[in-house]
Every structure is written in structure tokens, then in C-alpha cells.
Design a protein around this motif. Structure first.
Motif, mmCIF file in Angstrom:
data_model
loop_
_atom_site.group_PDB
_atom_site.id
_atom_site.type_symbol
_atom_site.label_atom_id
_atom_site.label_comp_id
_atom_site.label_asym_id
_atom_site.label_seq_id
_atom_site.Cartn_x
_atom_site.Cartn_y
_atom_site.Cartn_z
ATOM 1 N N LYS A 93 -51.856 -83.821 41.481
ATOM 2 C CA LYS A 93 -52.781 -84.291 40.436
ATOM 3 C C LYS A 93 -53.586 -83.115 39.889
ATOM 4 O O LYS A 93 -54.059 -82.271 40.638
ATOM 5 C CB LYS A 93 -53.736 -85.341 40.988
ATOM 6 C CG LYS A 93 -53.026 -86.611 41.424
ATOM 7 C CD LYS A 93 -53.983 -87.749 41.528
ATOM 8 C CE LYS A 93 -53.292 -89.024 41.937
ATOM 9 N NZ LYS A 93 -52.543 -89.636 40.870
ATOM 10 N N ASN A 94 -53.758 -83.092 38.552
ATOM 11 C CA ASN A 94 -54.599 -82.059 37.949
ATOM 12 C C ASN A 94 -56.055 -82.540 37.922
ATOM 13 O O ASN A 94 -56.351 -83.690 38.278
ATOM 14 C CB ASN A 94 -54.088 -81.662 36.557
ATOM 15 C CG ASN A 94 -54.167 -82.789 35.550
ATOM 16 O OD1 ASN A 94 -55.093 -83.603 35.558
ATOM 17 N ND2 ASN A 94 -53.189 -82.845 34.656
ATOM 18 N N ILE A 95 -56.964 -81.691 37.499
ATOM 19 C CA ILE A 95 -58.396 -82.010 37.523
ATOM 20 C C ILE A 95 -58.724 -83.236 36.670
ATOM 21 O O ILE A 95 -59.559 -84.057 37.054
ATOM 22 C CB ILE A 95 -59.260 -80.788 37.100
ATOM 23 C CG1 ILE A 95 -60.750 -81.066 37.254
ATOM 24 C CG2 ILE A 95 -58.954 -80.349 35.680
ATOM 25 C CD1 ILE A 95 -61.217 -81.229 38.674
ATOM 26 N N SER A 96 -58.060 -83.401 35.560
ATOM 27 C CA SER A 96 -58.305 -84.556 34.708
ATOM 28 C C SER A 96 -57.917 -85.850 35.414
ATOM 29 O O SER A 96 -58.638 -86.852 35.355
ATOM 30 C CB SER A 96 -57.533 -84.417 33.393
ATOM 31 O OG SER A 96 -57.765 -85.526 32.568
ATOM 32 N N GLN A 97 -56.801 -85.828 36.120
ATOM 33 C CA GLN A 97 -56.352 -87.010 36.860
ATOM 34 C C GLN A 97 -57.276 -87.317 38.037
ATOM 35 O O GLN A 97 -57.534 -88.480 38.337
ATOM 36 C CB GLN A 97 -54.917 -86.812 37.343
ATOM 37 C CG GLN A 97 -53.923 -86.756 36.207
ATOM 38 C CD GLN A 97 -52.568 -86.237 36.650
ATOM 39 O OE1 GLN A 97 -52.462 -85.324 37.467
ATOM 40 N NE2 GLN A 97 -51.513 -86.832 36.103
ATOM 41 N N VAL A 98 -57.772 -86.275 38.684
ATOM 42 C CA VAL A 98 -58.710 -86.475 39.796
ATOM 43 C C VAL A 98 -60.009 -87.095 39.280
ATOM 44 O O VAL A 98 -60.535 -88.041 39.860
ATOM 45 C CB VAL A 98 -58.983 -85.152 40.547
ATOM 46 C CG1 VAL A 98 -60.134 -85.299 41.526
ATOM 47 C CG2 VAL A 98 -57.727 -84.688 41.280
ATOM 48 N N SER A 148 -55.001 -76.410 28.469
ATOM 49 C CA SER A 148 -53.678 -76.642 29.059
ATOM 50 C C SER A 148 -53.443 -75.802 30.309
ATOM 51 O O SER A 148 -52.795 -76.258 31.246
ATOM 52 C CB SER A 148 -52.577 -76.400 28.028
ATOM 53 O OG SER A 148 -52.631 -75.076 27.548
ATOM 54 N N GLU A 149 -53.971 -74.580 30.344
ATOM 55 C CA GLU A 149 -53.795 -73.716 31.515
ATOM 56 C C GLU A 149 -54.468 -74.337 32.739
ATOM 57 O O GLU A 149 -53.927 -74.313 33.846
ATOM 58 C CB GLU A 149 -54.366 -72.311 31.266
ATOM 59 C CG GLU A 149 -53.605 -71.502 30.239
ATOM 60 C CD GLU A 149 -54.021 -71.813 28.800
ATOM 61 O OE1 GLU A 149 -55.079 -72.445 28.594
ATOM 62 O OE2 GLU A 149 -53.281 -71.443 27.889
ATOM 63 N N THR A 150 -55.636 -74.897 32.546
ATOM 64 C CA THR A 150 -56.351 -75.539 33.653
ATOM 65 C C THR A 150 -55.614 -76.783 34.119
ATOM 66 O O THR A 150 -55.508 -77.044 35.322
ATOM 67 C CB THR A 150 -57.787 -75.899 33.219
ATOM 68 O OG1 THR A 150 -58.458 -74.708 32.803
ATOM 69 C CG2 THR A 150 -58.566 -76.550 34.328
ATOM 70 N N LEU A 151 -55.076 -77.543 33.187
ATOM 71 C CA LEU A 151 -54.376 -78.781 33.535
ATOM 72 C C LEU A 151 -53.044 -78.532 34.240
ATOM 73 O O LEU A 151 -52.491 -79.439 34.856
ATOM 74 C CB LEU A 151 -54.164 -79.632 32.281
ATOM 75 C CG LEU A 151 -55.448 -80.187 31.663
ATOM 76 C CD1 LEU A 151 -55.153 -80.846 30.329
ATOM 77 C CD2 LEU A 151 -56.136 -81.164 32.606
ATOM 78 N N GLU A 152 -52.543 -77.294 34.187
ATOM 79 C CA GLU A 152 -51.305 -76.958 34.892
ATOM 80 C C GLU A 152 -51.526 -76.832 36.395
ATOM 81 O O GLU A 152 -50.584 -76.945 37.175
ATOM 82 C CB GLU A 152 -50.721 -75.651 34.352
ATOM 83 C CG GLU A 152 -50.155 -75.795 32.962
ATOM 84 C CD GLU A 152 -49.700 -74.469 32.378
ATOM 85 O OE1 GLU A 152 -49.659 -73.460 33.121
ATOM 86 O OE2 GLU A 152 -49.398 -74.433 31.177
ATOM 87 N N ILE A 153 -52.749 -76.604 36.816
ATOM 88 C CA ILE A 153 -53.066 -76.450 38.232
ATOM 89 C C ILE A 153 -53.167 -77.840 38.860
ATOM 90 O O ILE A 153 -53.865 -78.710 38.351
ATOM 91 C CB ILE A 153 -54.392 -75.684 38.419
ATOM 92 C CG1 ILE A 153 -54.277 -74.303 37.779
ATOM 93 C CG2 ILE A 153 -54.764 -75.592 39.887
ATOM 94 C CD1 ILE A 153 -55.589 -73.579 37.648
ATOM 95 N N ALA A 154 -52.477 -78.028 39.968
ATOM 96 C CA ALA A 154 -52.462 -79.344 40.608
ATOM 97 C C ALA A 154 -52.790 -79.232 42.092
ATOM 98 O O ALA A 154 -52.503 -78.225 42.744
ATOM 99 C CB ALA A 154 -51.101 -79.996 40.439
ATOM 100 N N TYR A 155 -53.399 -80.275 42.604
ATOM 101 C CA TYR A 155 -53.644 -80.426 44.039
ATOM 102 C C TYR A 155 -53.054 -81.774 44.431
ATOM 103 O O TYR A 155 -53.409 -82.805 43.848
ATOM 104 C CB TYR A 155 -55.151 -80.384 44.347
ATOM 105 C CG TYR A 155 -55.474 -80.703 45.781
ATOM 106 C CD1 TYR A 155 -55.200 -79.781 46.776
ATOM 107 C CD2 TYR A 155 -56.013 -81.929 46.138
ATOM 108 C CE1 TYR A 155 -55.465 -80.064 48.097
ATOM 109 C CE2 TYR A 155 -56.287 -82.226 47.457
ATOM 110 C CZ TYR A 155 -56.012 -81.292 48.437
ATOM 111 O OH TYR A 155 -56.269 -81.584 49.753
ATOM 112 N N LYS A 156 -52.148 -81.753 45.380
ATOM 113 C CA LYS A 156 -51.460 -82.976 45.814
ATOM 114 C C LYS A 156 -50.875 -83.740 44.623
ATOM 115 O O LYS A 156 -50.959 -84.953 44.545
ATOM 116 C CB LYS A 156 -52.403 -83.867 46.621
ATOM 117 C CG LYS A 156 -52.774 -83.269 47.969
ATOM 118 C CD LYS A 156 -53.822 -84.077 48.720
ATOM 119 C CE LYS A 156 -53.313 -85.385 49.230
ATOM 120 N NZ LYS A 156 -54.294 -86.078 50.101
#
Length: 93
Positions: A31-36, A21-29
Motif C-alpha cells: 500500500k502507498n501512503i495515499s492508500q494508508v 507520483s514518485e511518492t505514490l510509487e513507494i509502498a509498504y506491505k
């Protein structure tokens, strides 16, 4: 011999997103890494249009006919023409 296909069971904690969950909180534009990683190469081309190094790699994948694959798709799922195109991409990097 016949083999059964691989079976994937999504994690009860991350629900198949492969990150905590901590990793998924980070977003770029937005989107989180899972969405990318769930984006197709074609979608990612526009998403990363302002990052030349990433865009160049994605453009090569798109040019060899792999615009429909997902960024996080396992290479073991590539068969036939898709596998050949992916191998071509890695030779041209």
C-alpha cells in the motif's frame, strides 16, 4: 451569520491523493501512503499490528470510539462526540 461549507477541489495532477507520483510509487506491505491514509483506524490496527508504537496509538483511538475515522481525515471535519473523543485521545498520548 451563515457561512458556506468548505469546498474542496481535487488536484488535476494527483486526483486528490495529495502526493506526487514518485511518492505514490513507494509502498509498504503493498500500500502507498495515499492508500494508508484512506484506511479507517480499525483497518489500520491490523495493518500495523507488528509495529507496537503505531498500534498503541491506533488502539487508543479505537478504544475511545474512533475506529471508523480515516487516518487522513481532516480534524476540522470532526464534530460533536467525535471531536470530544479525538481531544481525549490527544490528552492521553
Amino acid at each position: 451569520m451563515h457561512f458556506l461549507p468548505d469546498v474542496y477541489v481535487p488536484c488535476d495532477v494527483c486526483h486528490g491523493r495529495r502526493f506526487n507520483s514518485e511518492t505514490l510509487e513507494i509502498a509498504y506491505k503493498g500500500k502507498n501512503i495515499s492508500q494508508v491514509l484512506d484506511m479507517t483506524v480499525e483497518e489500520a490496527l491490523s495493518f500495523f499490528e507488528n509495529i507496537p508504537k503505531i498500534k498503541r496509538q491506533l488502539q487508543t483511538l479505537f478504544d475511545v470510539g474512533l475506529g471508523y475515522i480515516r487516518l487522513g481525515q481532516a480534524a476540522t471535519t470532526f464534530v460533536g462526540r467525535r471531536s470530544t473523543a479525538y481531544q481525549t485521545f490527544h490528552r492521553t498520548k
